[in-house]
Design a protein around this motif. Structure first.
Motif, short mmCIF file in Angstrom:
data_model
loop_
_atom_site.label_atom_id
_atom_site.label_comp_id
_atom_site.label_asym_id
_atom_site.label_seq_id
_atom_site.Cartn_x
_atom_site.Cartn_y
_atom_site.Cartn_z
N UNK A 2 0.83 -1.21 -0.12
CA UNK A 2 -0.10 0.06 -0.09
C UNK A 2 0.86 1.32 0.10
N UNK A 3 1.86 1.23 0.94
CA UNK A 3 2.83 2.52 0.80
C UNK A 3 3.53 2.60 -0.51
N UNK A 4 3.81 1.40 -1.13
CA UNK A 4 4.71 1.70 -2.39
C UNK A 4 3.54 2.29 -3.72
N UNK A 5 2.44 1.83 -3.51
CA UNK A 5 1.27 2.44 -4.27
C UNK A 5 1.27 4.03 -4.17
N UNK A 6 1.24 4.59 -2.76
CA UNK A 6 1.10 5.84 -2.31
C UNK A 6 2.50 6.35 -2.84
N UNK A 7 3.57 5.67 -2.70
CA UNK A 7 4.69 6.35 -3.08
C UNK A 7 4.61 6.50 -4.56
N UNK A 8 4.31 5.67 -5.43
CA UNK A 8 4.38 5.66 -6.90
C UNK A 8 3.43 7.15 -7.31
N UNK A 9 2.50 7.23 -6.52
CA UNK A 9 1.52 8.42 -6.77
C UNK A 9 2.11 9.70 -6.42
N UNK A 10 2.75 9.39 -5.08
CA UNK A 10 3.47 11.01 -4.84
C UNK A 10 4.56 11.23 -5.55
N UNK A 11 5.38 10.22 -6.09
CA UNK A 11 6.82 10.50 -6.76
C UNK A 11 6.09 11.04 -8.39
N UNK A 12 5.16 10.34 -8.69
CA UNK A 12 4.50 10.84 -10.00
C UNK A 12 4.05 12.16 -10.05
N UNK A 13 3.59 12.64 -8.92
CA UNK A 13 2.80 13.89 -8.50
C UNK A 13 4.06 14.86 -8.71
N UNK A 14 5.01 14.62 -8.14
CA UNK A 14 6.39 15.48 -7.93
C UNK A 14 7.01 15.80 -9.40
N UNK A 15 7.15 14.53 -10.02
CA UNK A 15 7.57 14.57 -11.40
C UNK A 15 6.88 15.45 -12.33
N UNK A 16 5.56 15.21 -12.27
CA UNK A 16 4.55 16.12 -13.23
C UNK A 16 4.70 17.32 -12.82
N UNK A 17 4.78 17.76 -11.62
CA UNK A 17 4.85 19.09 -10.95
C UNK A 17 5.96 19.82 -11.67
N UNK A 18 7.12 19.08 -11.72
CA UNK A 18 8.29 19.64 -12.26
C UNK A 18 8.28 19.66 -13.80
N UNK A 19 7.62 18.88 -14.33
CA UNK A 19 7.14 19.02 -15.95
C UNK A 19 6.43 20.25 -16.20
N UNK A 20 5.47 20.39 -15.42
CA UNK A 20 4.65 21.65 -15.59
C UNK A 20 5.38 22.84 -15.25
N UNK A 21 6.25 22.85 -14.25
CA UNK A 21 7.05 24.01 -14.26
C UNK A 21 7.95 24.41 -15.11
N UNK A 22 8.78 23.27 -15.86
CA UNK A 22 9.32 23.31 -17.04
C UNK A 22 8.57 23.93 -18.13
N UNK A 23 7.33 23.49 -18.23
CA UNK A 23 6.48 23.84 -19.31
C UNK A 23 6.18 25.41 -19.23
#
Length: 479
Positions: free
Chosen positions: A416-437
């Motif tokens: 369960x924690x790993x699933x939440x971790x994937x979501x959190x990491x993905x959120x931070x990566x998308x946030x970085x891509x959004x800022x880059x865009x």
């Protein structure tokens, strides 16, 4: 040719260097114990006794008595002030004094003193319970100051008389011993010579007499003076060496009898303790069978019982073993007497069989009972240990099941924690891509950052999930 070779060899031997007589040129070097072991058979030679003779014999327990103390006591004898302790290292000393001989022998548990002197005329076979202590050549205080505790004290008189008139001789012997019932044996009888055409006739020395060489009589009773009395009657011409062997066998027989009996009071004292221990073991076994007591309670009781049994075994095992050894020596000495019954009396061997054997059987039974109790305690301990081991294994199995269940729960939580971790990491990566865009849009690049970030969400989720799977795979490969 062979003759010449023999001559050459003989000349070679004759020209060889001559070694001292003490050096053996025929044998390898001696073992360190060779001389001591070889001379052991000569360590305690029998005395040569000229009849009629009186032997006063005292055996004392030497526990806590040093050889030095015994040496100092022997130095009190006339002319023995220079007696050295080194002379007593062989455990045997014979001192020849004026008119008597003193023999000292030290054994493992006791020390023997034998005083050999001529028997006075008034104490001969015709006397009635004569006073023997009054004719001793040594003073009373010397006997009283012998270091140790008395275990045997015997006055042995050895006289000459023909053995033909058995009735008259027995009457005189009984009167000499005080008129009470005696135990008597005809010693030295040879069954092969009792009858038949090849029977050897007696010679003038009594050797080969078909009816034996001497009589031995005693009462096995303590007199008022603290001594036992024994009487040996031998015909004229009995050799001094034979008289010495007869005296040694009789004195050793009585000493070993008394030493063997020292195990009887020990066996009797152990009786109540053994009965209580056996009853306690029965209770423990019943509780073990019925499971009416806890393992810890049974273990404490059993340990206390085992400790008591082992202490009793350690304290008395030597005494029981010594009793059996002394009893064996008693039987050997009786066999060496080669006794034959005198009509109307009980032989020494029969007396020992009826009076000593029950005591020896009691000691042997007590020793076996103690050993059996120790073995039963050990078996009960094994049963209790098995029960404790089974209970411990069950507890370990339950603990292992709990650990397994906990690990499964932890694994689910981890997933369960790993699933939440994937979501959190993905959120931070998308946030970085959004800022880059947004940065690229500010620089004039024609694009919509929000649309681009939204389009990349599935790609980022798959990339993060894939990376996590690869990390798991590497970890499993490493283990």
């Amino acid at each position: 040719m062979r003759l010449n070779e023999c001559k050459i060899t003989c000349m070679h031997i004759a020209s060889a260097p001559v070694l001292p007589a003490s050096a053996s040129t025929w044998l390898p070097p001696d073992d360190a114990l060779r001389s001591e072991l070889h001379n052991e058979v000569h360590a305690r030679p029998s005395a040569r006794i000229r009849l009629p003779a009186l032997i006063v014999y005292v055996a004392v327990l030497n526990e806590g008595v040093s050889r030095q103390a015994e040496c100092e006591h022997l130095r009190q004898l006339p002319g023995q002030a220079d007696l050295t302790l080194e002379r007593m290292q062989g455990n045997f000393v014979r001192l020849r004094l004026d008119g008597l001989t003193v023999k000292w022998e030290r054994h493992t548990e006791f020390t023997r003193y034998s005083i050999i002197q001529p028997l006075p005329e008034y104490a001969g076979l015709g006397a009635s319970e004569p006073d023997l202590l009054g004719c001793l050549a040594l003073p009373q205080y010397w006997f009283a100051q012998i270091p140790g505790r008395t275990v045997a004290a015997i006055q042995l008189a050895m006289v000459n008389a023909p053995l033909d008139e058995a009735t008259t001789l027995m009457a005189q012997a009984v009167a000499w011993l005080g008129g009470r019932t005696v135990v008597a044996s005809l010693m030295g009888s040879n069954p092969s010579q009792l009858a038949g055409p090849l029977a050897e006739p007696p010679n003038r020395h009594g050797y080969g007499h078909p009816m034996g060489h001497s009589w031995a009589l005693t009462q096995f009773r303590l007199q008022a003076d603290g001594f036992e009395r024994m009487l040996v009657i031998a015909p004229e011409g009995t050799s001094q060496t034979r008289a010495g062997r007869i005296a040694a066998r009789l004195l050793e027989l009585e000493t070993y009898r008394l030493m063997a009996l020292r195990g009887l009071p020990v066996a009797k004292a152990l009786g109540p303790m053994l009965a209580q221990s056996e009853a306690a073991l029965v209770r423990i076994t019943a509780q073990l069978e019925n499971k009416s007591a806890s393992d810890q309670e049974l273990l404490d009781t059993l340990v206390a019982l085992a400790a008591g049994v082992e202490r009793a075994t350690a304290e008395n095992n030597y005494r029981f073993a010594a009793t059996q050894a002394y009893h064996t020596l008693v039987r050997q000495r009786i066999a060496e007497l080669r006794e034959k019954a005198i009509p109307g009396t009980q032989t020494i061997g029969e007396f020992m069989q009826r009076r000593l054997s029950p005591a020896m059987a009691t000691v042997a039974a007590t020793g076996q009972r103690l050993a059996s109790l120790s073995e039963r305690v050990a078996r009960t301990s094994d049963l209790l240990r098995t029960r404790v081991d089974i209970a411990t294994e069950m507890q370990n199995q339950q603990l292992l099941e709990k650990l397994t269940h906990g690990q499964e729960t932890q694994l689910r939580l981890q997933s369960t924690v790993e699933g939440l971790s994937i979501a959190a990491i993905s959120y931070y990566v998308i946030s970085l891509l959004l800022y880059g865009g947004k940065a690229l849009k500010a620089l004039g690049v024609p694009m919509n950052p929000e649309m681009a970030a939204g389009a990349l969400v599935p790609v980022v989720l798959w990339a993060v999930w894939r990376t996590t799977q690869r990390i798991h795979a590497r970890l499993h490969t490493a283990h």
